[in-house]
Motif scaffolding. Structure first.
Motif, PDB file in Angstrom:
ATOM      1  N   LEU A  92       0.819  -1.214   0.000  1.00  0.00           N
ATOM      2  CA  LEU A  92       0.000   0.000   0.000  1.00  0.00           C
ATOM      3  C   LEU A  92       0.852   1.262   0.000  1.00  0.00           C
ATOM      4  O   LEU A  92       0.487   2.250  -0.626  1.00  0.00           O
ATOM      5  CB  LEU A  92      -0.945  -0.004   1.200  1.00  0.00           C
ATOM      6  N   TRP A  93       1.965   1.243   0.705  1.00  0.00           N
ATOM      7  CA  TRP A  93       2.815   2.435   0.770  1.00  0.00           C
ATOM      8  C   TRP A  93       3.269   2.833  -0.636  1.00  0.00           C
ATOM      9  O   TRP A  93       3.185   3.999  -1.024  1.00  0.00           O
ATOM     10  CB  TRP A  93       4.033   2.172   1.658  1.00  0.00           C
ATOM     11  N   VAL A 108       8.271  11.910   9.611  1.00  0.00           N
ATOM     12  CA  VAL A 108       8.506  10.832  10.578  1.00  0.00           C
ATOM     13  C   VAL A 108       9.639  11.238  11.516  1.00  0.00           C
ATOM     14  O   VAL A 108      10.244  12.304  11.364  1.00  0.00           O
ATOM     15  CB  VAL A 108       8.907   9.525   9.850  1.00  0.00           C
ATOM     16  N   TYR A 109       9.928  10.367  12.468  1.00  0.00           N
ATOM     17  CA  TYR A 109      11.194  10.473  13.183  1.00  0.00           C
ATOM     18  C   TYR A 109      12.267   9.729  12.390  1.00  0.00           C
ATOM     19  O   TYR A 109      13.277  10.300  12.020  1.00  0.00           O
ATOM     20  CB  TYR A 109      11.084   9.918  14.599  1.00  0.00           C
ATOM     21  N   SER A 110      12.050   8.445  12.115  1.00  0.00           N
ATOM     22  CA  SER A 110      13.043   7.707  11.319  1.00  0.00           C
ATOM     23  C   SER A 110      12.443   7.118  10.042  1.00  0.00           C
ATOM     24  O   SER A 110      13.077   7.161   8.995  1.00  0.00           O
ATOM     25  CB  SER A 110      13.685   6.599  12.151  1.00  0.00           C
ATOM     26  N   GLY A 111      11.216   6.544  10.121  1.00  0.00           N
ATOM     27  CA  GLY A 111      10.642   5.894   8.939  1.00  0.00           C
ATOM     28  C   GLY A 111      11.606   4.888   8.346  1.00  0.00           C
ATOM     29  O   GLY A 111      11.731   4.765   7.127  1.00  0.00           O
ATOM     30  N   LEU A 112      12.291   4.160   9.225  1.00  0.00           N
ATOM     31  CA  LEU A 112      13.379   3.285   8.781  1.00  0.00           C
ATOM     32  C   LEU A 112      12.930   2.276   7.740  1.00  0.00           C
ATOM     33  O   LEU A 112      13.654   1.977   6.790  1.00  0.00           O
ATOM     34  CB  LEU A 112      13.985   2.574   9.998  1.00  0.00           C
ATOM     35  N   PHE A 113      11.711   1.750   7.896  1.00  0.00           N
ATOM     36  CA  PHE A 113      11.235   0.721   6.963  1.00  0.00           C
ATOM     37  C   PHE A 113      11.160   1.238   5.527  1.00  0.00           C
ATOM     38  O   PHE A 113      11.394   0.500   4.577  1.00  0.00           O
ATOM     39  CB  PHE A 113       9.875   0.170   7.418  1.00  0.00           C
ATOM     40  N   LEU A 114      10.844   2.531   5.348  1.00  0.00           N
ATOM     41  CA  LEU A 114      10.822   3.101   3.994  1.00  0.00           C
ATOM     42  C   LEU A 114      12.231   3.309   3.467  1.00  0.00           C
ATOM     43  O   LEU A 114      12.518   3.049   2.297  1.00  0.00           O
ATOM     44  CB  LEU A 114      10.088   4.445   3.997  1.00  0.00           C
ATOM     45  N   ASP A 197      -3.762  13.860  -2.644  1.00  0.00           N
ATOM     46  CA  ASP A 197      -4.950  13.968  -1.792  1.00  0.00           C
ATOM     47  C   ASP A 197      -5.244  12.696  -1.011  1.00  0.00           C
ATOM     48  O   ASP A 197      -6.384  12.437  -0.606  1.00  0.00           O
ATOM     49  CB  ASP A 197      -6.167  14.343  -2.646  1.00  0.00           C
ATOM     50  N   GLU A 198      -4.199  11.885  -0.803  1.00  0.00           N
ATOM     51  CA  GLU A 198      -4.308  10.696   0.044  1.00  0.00           C
ATOM     52  C   GLU A 198      -3.192  10.745   1.084  1.00  0.00           C
ATOM     53  O   GLU A 198      -2.130  11.313   0.852  1.00  0.00           O
ATOM     54  CB  GLU A 198      -4.140   9.416  -0.764  1.00  0.00           C
ATOM     55  N   MET A 199      -3.418  10.131   2.216  1.00  0.00           N
ATOM     56  CA  MET A 199      -2.337  10.008   3.193  1.00  0.00           C
ATOM     57  C   MET A 199      -2.606   8.859   4.153  1.00  0.00           C
ATOM     58  O   MET A 199      -3.743   8.423   4.336  1.00  0.00           O
ATOM     59  CB  MET A 199      -2.130  11.302   3.985  1.00  0.00           C
ATOM     60  N   LEU A 200      -1.523   8.363   4.712  1.00  0.00           N
ATOM     61  CA  LEU A 200      -1.579   7.404   5.798  1.00  0.00           C
ATOM     62  C   LEU A 200      -1.079   8.114   7.050  1.00  0.00           C
ATOM     63  O   LEU A 200       0.001   8.719   7.029  1.00  0.00           O
ATOM     64  CB  LEU A 200      -0.711   6.180   5.501  1.00  0.00           C
ATOM     65  N   VAL A 201      -1.871   8.082   8.109  1.00  0.00           N
ATOM     66  CA  VAL A 201      -1.526   8.726   9.371  1.00  0.00           C
ATOM     67  C   VAL A 201      -1.331   7.653  10.424  1.00  0.00           C
ATOM     68  O   VAL A 201      -2.244   6.859  10.686  1.00  0.00           O
ATOM     69  CB  VAL A 201      -2.629   9.712   9.822  1.00  0.00           C
TER      70      VAL A 201
END
Length: 255
Positions: A92-93, A108-114, A197-201
């Protein structure tokens, strides 16, 4: 009476009944009844349909705004809620960011997975080369907010995760300087991943890592307000953040 406006809007977007049903989370027979029998859906489905077809809701249903309320619109902006970030479908990302044409933001702070995902790197390269604005905001590993978040999550290694993310992004920063990388010292209450116009929070919850916290999939609707609230948070954080420098990278690598 059939709803030829809805049928025409589907055709104009090149979507099928099945496509629309999957997009807004209903069964295909429900969409068919809206078209063939002229059934008027719940307001949240009206707005979700209009957003998916990229038309004003009154284009499809004449009375689409006669009884709307802020609460109804806000509910309609919530496409899906996942109980934990790790339950979000893995693709999905990239699907969400793959649809971006104007804005691609990561707060994010880290968003390491991305940062560890080479396909995400390829995607942001393609987006910035196509003219999209790409901004990636990471926490400043030296700031108090980062240290506190590590304590709140119970591991105290948030600064190290950010440094690892910066290392993963190093080649991307050097090869594509048009990608905006900044470090912020804000207290984040949510990690936010925006594509147009989409986001994941991903809310931050005391005592657990972000991967265990819920995720809201939002779609902006005119007059809804919820999406814009989070989008404004990105803007405020960006304005007060500082660019990542070669010195930041050198301090991590020792080079």
């Amino acid at each position: 009476m059939s709803n030829e406006r809805l049928r025409s809007a589907l055709l104009a977007r090149g979507m099928t009944v099945q496509d629309l049903a999957e997009e807004i989370g209903v069964i295909p027979k429900t969409v068919e009844r809206w078209i063939t029998q002229g059934k008027v859906p719940y307001r949240r489905h009206q707005y979700a349909t209009a957003a998916a077809l990229k038309v004003d809701v009154t284009t499809i249903w004449e009375d689409g705004r006669t009884t709307e309320s802020a609460a109804d619109l806000s509910k309609a902006e919530i496409a899906t809620v996942y109980p934990h970030r790790h339950t979000v479908p893995p693709g999905l990302w990239r699907e969400l960011y793959g649809r971006a044409e104007r804005n691609l933001d990561v707060l994010v702070y880290s968003g390491l997975f991305l940062s560890e995902d080479p396909l995400f790197h390829d995607l942001v390269k393609a987006k910035v080369e196509a003219g999209a604005q790409v901004r990636i905001l990471l926490g400043d590993p030296e700031c108090a907010a980062v240290r506190q978040r590590g304590i709140d999550e119970g591991h105290q290694i948030m600064d190290g995760k950010i440094r690892n993310a910066l290392l993963h992004y190093r080649a991307l920063m050097r090869s594509h300087p048009d990608i905006g990388f900044r470090l912020h010292d804000s207290t984040l209450y949510n990690s936010i991943y925006r594509a147009d116009d989409e986001m994941l929070v991903n809310p931050h919850v005391y005592g657990i890592g972000a991967f265990m916290a819920p995720v809201l999939h939002l779609r902006r609707l005119p007059g809804g307000g919820m999406f814009d609230t989070y989008a404004n948070s990105i803007e405020h954080t960006w304005e007060n953040a500082r660019p990542v420098t070669e010195q930041d990278i050198a301090s991590i690598t020792g080079a």
